[in-house]
Scaffold this active site. Structure first.
Site, PDB file in Angstrom:
ATOM      1  N   ASP A  78       1.262  13.663  18.514  1.00 26.60           N
ATOM      2  CA  ASP A  78       1.367  14.255  17.266  1.00 26.60           C
ATOM      3  C   ASP A  78      -0.192  14.140  16.593  1.00 26.60           C
ATOM      4  OD1 ASP A  78       2.630  14.920  14.696  1.00 26.60           O
ATOM      5  OD2 ASP A  78       3.176  12.955  14.223  1.00 26.60           O
ATOM      6  N   LEU A 127       0.852  -1.141  -0.323  1.00 23.91           N
ATOM      7  CA  LEU A 127      -0.079  -0.044   0.066  1.00 23.91           C
ATOM      8  C   LEU A 127       0.820   1.231   0.005  1.00 23.91           C
ATOM      9  CD1 LEU A 127      -2.562  -1.177   2.650  1.00 23.91           C
ATOM     10  CD2 LEU A 127      -3.018  -0.748   0.207  1.00 23.91           C
ATOM     11  N   LYS A 135       7.713  -1.156   4.506  1.00 21.10           N
ATOM     12  CA  LYS A 135       6.538  -1.132   3.740  1.00 21.10           C
ATOM     13  C   LYS A 135       5.188  -1.762   4.488  1.00 21.10           C
ATOM     14  CE  LYS A 135       8.882  -2.468  -0.607  1.00 21.10           C
ATOM     15  NZ  LYS A 135       8.979  -3.624  -1.525  1.00 21.10           N
TER      16      LYS A 135
END
Ligand SMILES: *[C@@H]1O[C@H](CO)[C@@H](O)[C@H](O)[C@H]1NC(C)=O
Ligand SMILES: *[C@@H]1O[C@H](CO)[C@@H](O)[C@H](O)[C@H]1NC(C)=O
Ligand SMILES: *[C@@H]1O[C@H](CO)[C@@H](O)[C@H](O)[C@H]1NC(C)=O
Ligand SMILES: *[C@@H]1O[C@H](CO)[C@@H](O)[C@H](O)[C@H]1NC(C)=O
Ligand SMILES: *[C@@H]1O[C@H](CO)[C@@H](O)[C@H](O)[C@H]1NC(C)=O
Ligand SMILES: *[C@@H]1O[C@H](CO)[C@@H](O)[C@H](O)[C@H]1NC(C)=O
Ligand SMILES: *[C@@H]1O[C@H](CO)[C@@H](O)[C@H](O)[C@H]1NC(C)=O
Ligand SMILES: *[C@@H]1O[C@H](CO)[C@@H](O)[C@H](O)[C@H]1NC(C)=O
Length: 903
Positions: A676, A557, A564
């Site tokens: 975050d 994806l 990955k």
């Protein structure tokens, strides 16, 4: 350190136009710098860049009767007043005759498309020529800015003036009735004659043929990027060329950002004789982007920039390189390919070979031809060249310029972009989302507002960099965190190693465990997540192999610094998951990884993205998440082909995200500070339920972050709590600050940092607060939302967001208070919609108590206004009609707060 005040001062300085009465112009062949503010008289000092603009009426370049002056009646706050608040309008062909000595010049044209007296912006189509060159043809500035989502344009050209006068002609199109031409500002700067021909250019098609310049050629600057660094204002340019340099991160394809870094302290940059100082300022060479420290990862991806250009032209690409960090000092250490548009422009490129050593800049020019018409994407990619015995499998780039060339009939004019309404798909852009397209062309309008706009960002960046520098000692070269990460198209970054990485959209489609009904999350269902609490599923490596079809490449994806991300299916294909495969861990790392994951997997909530499990066999570090059908919130806000979200839906998403954060802050055993919070970390499942992602790992121990965790400045630029800089102390209120930024981002549908805007607008947090204080917030909200938000709702929402951004954490509301206020705002909106009085603004909002902060207990019933209403709530495209007996509480769906069991 109190930069909000400083920036405020700068804002006023910038807005201040000092009026002189000395119309003086120096035209000197060696140092020409003409700045014409069109349609006005007098002189105007741009205090930020210390540049003086002169009204064109005061020059001999125009004849007064031939054209009209026009002052813009309403000044858009997004547009710098100089030179854009006045324009010259042409209804017939008109020529500026500007005396210049022969030579090469940069010509910059400033356009602000708006209605000028009785001329409608949409009627403006025109051709612009400079001497023999056609610069623009049948050009509509309005269509162009709309396609780019920008307020104004600056087009830069490099032209060769052969006579003593430059004829700059504006010709209204003959194909449109009522067509007119206009120009707001003209800038002419002398440039070195050999600025393009100074070095040998090669064809970028792998043949390595030498391209020979026609000295008479003109160029249009499409992109000028400071790779791995920040935007540079015209005043920071070298050679008195007043060029602006753009941050490259917005053009990077996908999530594979590589890493950015700066010169080692003991590396000084010295230009060899072959590189004149004017080629690029030293700041370009001081920063760079490379693929990253991990050869395994580097071999699996191309570091790729995607640049939107006009097809059918030749382009000159100038690559700037400089090795700036030890230990790369020798030949054969970092050798790589340069690909342009899938063709090998260069094999075995070794910066040291071409430059002669560390700290020595070098640049290389390649020419490529593009075919077709309309707009297309130019791919520029770097990949390690393994054919040599290269020591590091890596590539580096410091700067990149892209110029369109007037090879045929002196023409540089491309087509107007295909007009795109919001949400419609632009066929010319291929699969690239609007994001890339618009940013892409934004650079086509090189310098768009950067002039002067970079100061604030520089200050912030300096503070930020300084702290990062101090704290990390630049050990990990992953300075991504402090950078504005470009918008990834599909992936949201996950922070491991403190680097932005890709994370797929994650959500629970079906349940991982048998026994739980598939009906959860239907809007009224339980608040429980799909997994029983405390379940941390441990996957075997074989299970992962099966789920990903042996890490089948076709299931990838995305790729990031982390590794990955694969799409996968577990439990015999019944559950879609996203599987992230990180780098193998050390022995000790594995233990800490387990502890961490077990902790994280206990955080379960309807509004948190579920970590389903992990696998640490064979020292692998693999995380398995729910799959999220609708991706990130940001993908639905701007630079997107997705349809805009309705206001109510945005509110619901914000409320959901606030719930998730509230749970992190108060609901778990230990307070978890997200660190975050941003729109790419708020994901949406197939029912549009907001889920906060990427939490917890932020606090991960050394296993996941090789530098000292407690000192890593985490968080994304534009969202970072200013108090965090000052005190370097993280509290829940830091999340509240970031969430305030998110609230404004949702309202205004713009990125939190736009470097190309004037300084005061660069940071959304600053700009929105400024507008809110001035009472003009309505001017900057998403145009799509105009007239669709109940005034009381907007007021409540904006006040809430503003309070979140309070300078001191102590002055900010708790996330619980924020949540309550958002629910209240939603109720005001629903009431207004219900009573059909959205425009009129008479709803129950006025008689509800205004003071809510700090009083509300989580378990309280809301202040009962007891207007029993039937409310239609739309969730995931489905409407739920609920009769509401709680007054302000529309339905249980929106008041998990009232339902402590809801976690
Ligand atoms: C132009 O500039 C050069 C160097 O800056 C100077 O020597 C020369 O006298 C100037 N010419 C005019 C006409 O001002
Ligand atoms: C601004 O520019 C003028 C010349 O154009 C120069 O004399 C002056 O010193 C500059 N001021 C600043 C603050 O740089
Ligand atoms: C343009 O402005 C100048 C100076 O203000 C004025 O003299 C002139 O009449 C104006 N021209 C038009 C067409 O408005
Ligand atoms: C104006 O300029 C256009 C294009 O440059 C040209 O085609 C047209 O003939 C010109 N019109 C007049 C009246 O000169
Ligand atoms: C401009 O063009 C002419 C004719 O092609 C050429 O002789 C001259 O060298 C060019 N000047 C520059 C500065 O490129
Ligand atoms: C980078 O190099 C410049 C000079 O070329 C030097 O002044 C500066 O200190 C260096 N930067 C760092 C971070 O070492
Ligand atoms: C420069 O500093 C780096 C570490 O930052 C070190 O590895 C290198 O040996 C130094 N080089 C010189 C020539 O001092
Ligand atoms: C990198 O790009 C080149 C040229 O487009 C392509 O041939 C190659 O397969 C790509 N490599 C990877 C790992 O994607």
């Amino acid at each position: 350190m109190n930069y909000p005040i400083l920036s405020l001062i700068l804002k006023f300085l910038f807005l201040l136009c000092v009026h002189f009465t000395v119309p003086a112009l120096a035209a000197n062949s060696t140092s020409t710098h003409i700045l014409l503010s069109c349609g006005t008289s007098g002189t105007f000092l741009d205090t930020i860049n210390n540049l003086t603009w002169v009204g064109d009426i005061d020059t001999k370049y125009i004849s007064k009767e031939a054209s009209q002056n026009s002052t813009i009646p309403y000044q858009d706050p997004n547009v710098p007043a100089i030179p854009l608040s006045t324009a010259r309008i042409f209804t017939t062909n008109y020529t500026y005759k500007i005396p210049l000595s022969p030579g090469r010049y940069f010509l910059r044209l400033y356009f602000y498309p708006t209605n000028y007296s009785n001329h409608h912006a949409a009627d403006s189509f025109f051709t612009a020529t400079a001497g023999p060159y056609t610069l623009l043809s049948n050009f509509s500035a309005l269509i162009t800015v709309n396609a780019l989502n920008y307020a104004y344009l600056i087009r830069e050209f490099s032209i060769n003036v052969t006579s003593s006068t430059l004829d700059l002609t504006f010709a209204p199109s003959t194909e449109h009735s009522n067509a007119f031409a206009f120009i707001n500002g003209i800038e002419i700067v002398s440039s070195p004659d050999d600025i393009f021909s100074v070095s040998t250019a090669y064809f970028g098609d792998g043949t390595n043929r030498i391209f020979s310049y026609d000295q008479g050629m003109a160029f249009q600057t499409m992109y000028r990027l400071n790779v791995g660094g920040q935007s540079l204002a015209s005043s920071q340019d070298s050679g008195s060329l007043y060029r602006t340099w753009d941050d490259d991160s917005n053009y990077i394809l996908g999530a594979a950002f590589g890493v950015t870094f700066q010169n080692d302290t003991n590396v000084t940059i010295e230009y060899p004789p072959t590189v004149p100082q004017y080629i690029a300022p030293v700041s370009i060479y001081e920063t760079a982007r490379s693929m990253g420290p991990n050869p395994q990862i580097n071999m699996n991806y191309n570091l790729t920039w995607l640049l939107t250009i006009d097809a059918g032209f030749y382009y000159l690409l100038r690559f700037h390189f400089c090795e700036i960090q030890y230990p790369i000092t020798k030949v054969n250490q970092r050798v790589f390919f340069i690909y342009i548009n899938n063709q090998t422009a260069q094999t075995q490129f070794d910066v040291i070979v071409y430059s002669g050593g560390i700290g020595k800049p070098v640049f290389r020019d390649y020419v490529v031809l593009t075919v077709g018409s309309g707009q297309m994407d130019m791919w520029v990619a770097l990949y390690p060249d393994l054919s040599t015995r290269t020591e590091y499998f890596d590539a580096i780039l410091n700067g990149l310029e892209v110029f369109k060339m007037s090879m045929v009939e002196n023409n540089l004019a491309g087509l107007n972009p295909v007009p795109t309404e919001q949400n419609t798909i632009d066929p010319t852009q291929g699969f690239v989302d609007k994001n890339k397209g618009s940013k892409g062309n934004n650079a086509a309008i090189i310098g768009g507002g950067v002039a002067g706009g970079v100061l604030l960002i520089s200050i912030i960046a300096c503070i930020c960099l300084f702290i990062i520098y101090k704290q990390q000692k630049r050990k990990d070269r992953a300075s991504e965190e402090g950078k504005i990460s470009g918008d990834t198209t599909i992936w949201t970054p996950l922070s491991l190693y403190g680097v932005s990485n890709s994370q797929p959209s994650i959500s629970s489609k079906t349940n991982t465990t048998p026994g739980t009904g598939t009906g959860t999350g239907s809007g009224t269902g339980s608040y429980n997540s799909t997994l029983p609490a405390n379940l941390c599923r441990h996957f075997s490596f074989n299970e992962i192999l099966a789920a990903t079809n042996g890490f089948n490449e076709s299931l990838v994806l995305g790729v990031g610094g982390f590794g990955k991300v694969y799409q996968g299916e577990i439990d015999n294909g019944s559950t879609k998951v996203a599987i992230k495969r990180g780098n193998p861990l050390s022995e000790q790392g594995v233990h800490e990884f387990q502890t961490e994951i077990e902790l994280l997997s206990k955080l379960r909530h309807r509004h948190l993205v579920s970590l389903i499990g992990y696998c640490e066999e064979k020292n692998e570090m693999i995380l398995v998440y729910d799959y999220m059908a609708h991706g990130t919130l940001r993908e639905h806000l701007y630079r997107t082909k997705n349809p805009p979200l309705a206001w109510k839906q945005r509110l619901e998403i914000c409320i959901g995200a606030a719930r998730g954060l509230h749970y992190l802050h108060t609901g778990a055993k230990h307070t978890v500070i997200h660190r975050d919070v941003k729109t790419t970390n708020i994901l949406l499942d197939e029912k549009w339920i907001a889920k906060v992602s990427d939490f917890g790992l932020s606090k991960t121990g050394p296993a996941l972050d090789h530098s000292h965790v407690s000192t890593v400045v985490k968080g994304s630029f534009g969202y970072l709590d200013p108090e965090y800089y000052r005190r370097q102390q993280l509290t829940e209120k830091s999340d509240v600050y970031s969430f305030g930024v998110v609230l404004f981002e949702v309202l205004c549908a713009r990125p939190v940092i736009i470097n190309s805007l004037p300084k005061e607008q660069v940071s959304l947090a600053e700009w929105a607060q400024f507008c809110q204080r001035k009472g003009v917030l309505e001017e900057i909200i998403d145009p799509y939302l105009r007239d669709k938000i109940a005034p009381q709702c907007l007021k409540k929402y904006a006040e809430t967001a503003e309070q979140c951004l309070a300078d001191q954490g102590i002055d900010r509301p708790s996330i619980g208070d924020v949540l309550w206020n958002l629910e209240f705002a939603l109720q005001l909106q629903l009431n207004a919609e219900e009573s059909g009085s959205l425009m009129g603004g008479t709803t129950s909002g006025d008689d509800t108590p205004a003071v809510i902060y700090g009083k509300k207990e989580i378990s309280d019933e809301p202040t009962s206004d007891s207007t029993t209403t039937t409310t239609t709530i739309s969730m995931g495209g489905r409407s739920i009609v609920s009769t509401d007996s709680h007054g302000l509480t529309p339905s249980a769906v929106f008041s998990q707060l009232m339902n402590p069991k809801g976690r």
